[in-house]
Motif scaffolding. Structure first.
Motif, PDB file in Angstrom:
ATOM      1  N   GLN A  68       0.848  -1.189   0.000  1.00 33.71           N
ATOM      2  CA  GLN A  68       0.000   0.000   0.000  1.00 33.71           C
ATOM      3  C   GLN A  68       0.884   1.239   0.000  1.00 33.71           C
ATOM      4  N   LYS A  69       0.612   2.138  -0.949  1.00 29.13           N
ATOM      5  CA  LYS A  69       1.369   3.386  -1.038  1.00 29.13           C
ATOM      6  C   LYS A  69       0.393   4.547  -1.140  1.00 29.13           C
ATOM      7  N   ASP A  70       0.791   5.669  -0.538  1.00 27.72           N
ATOM      8  CA  ASP A  70      -0.025   6.879  -0.620  1.00 27.72           C
ATOM      9  C   ASP A  70       0.367   7.669  -1.857  1.00 27.72           C
ATOM     10  N   TYR A  71      -0.641   8.084  -2.601  1.00 33.15           N
ATOM     11  CA  TYR A  71      -0.452   8.878  -3.811  1.00 33.15           C
ATOM     12  C   TYR A  71      -1.303  10.131  -3.720  1.00 33.15           C
ATOM     13  N   THR A  72      -0.919  11.140  -4.494  1.00 34.93           N
ATOM     14  CA  THR A  72      -1.690  12.370  -4.607  1.00 34.93           C
ATOM     15  C   THR A  72      -2.254  12.432  -6.015  1.00 34.93           C
TER      16      THR A  72
END
Length: 188
Positions: A68-72
């Protein structure tokens, strides 16, 4: 990582029959005659097809951990949505039909989303639970209708049709659930 079939719980991602499946429902059955088994309803993460599978208690299955990675969210480019990794600043492009039209309408510039991937391949996208939208078109407020429990139709700044309380007017900011697409409350 191999796990015993008895340890399968809803929400776990498994590698089964050459595909990635998420366990939707599990039931452990111990018949009067014969060995115990786990009846598991699986949903394919790529195609969305469902499968009911029976695992004996001595069976093992491959559990998959998704990264899981946070993206904008950066911008919409027609059929493609562009996101940026918050750590490495790498950009990733996802097809709008893969994200889903009903979910893509909630995306706003600078919104933070979580993208789940397996071996660098995107599998799922999680939106924030709520988004703030602005009412751009609605019927005028009718005097004396403020205490009524009925709702009136409105159009938000993302083009979405939504039902709002009758006392609200054009230009007001509202909080909407990304799960149901329903009005939650007036924004602060």
């Amino acid at each position: 990582m191999k796990i015993n079939a008895n340890a399968i719980k809803p929400g776990m991602v498994l590698q089964h029959d050459g595909g990635l499946w998420v366990a939707v429902k599990t039931a452990h059955v111990k018949p009067g005659k014969g060995g115990a088994f786990a009846q598991v309803e699986l949903k394919n993460l790529i195609t969305g097809t469902k499968l009911n599978e029976r695992f004996r208690s001595e069976d093992t299955v491959e559990r998959v951990r998704l990264e899981q990675k946070d993206y904008t969210f950066l911008y919409d480019q027609g059929d493609v949505l562009v996101f940026m990794d918050k750590v490495s600043y790498e950009q990733i492009e996802l097809q709008k039909d893969w994200v889903g039209e009903e979910r893509a309408q909630f995306l706003q510039d600078g919104m933070e989303v979580t993208i789940e991937s397996h071996e660098e391949r995107p599998i799922g996208l999680s939106l924030p639970e709520y988004v703030t939208l602005e009412v751009v078109e609605t019927e005028p407020t009718v005097k004396g209708q403020t205490a009524s429990s009925s709702y009136k139709p409105a159009i938000a700044n993302n083009g979405m049709r939504i039902m709002i309380p009758p006392y609200m007017t054009t230009g007001e900011r509202i909080v909407v659930s990304t799960e149901s697409g329903e009005y939650v409350r007036r924004a602060d």
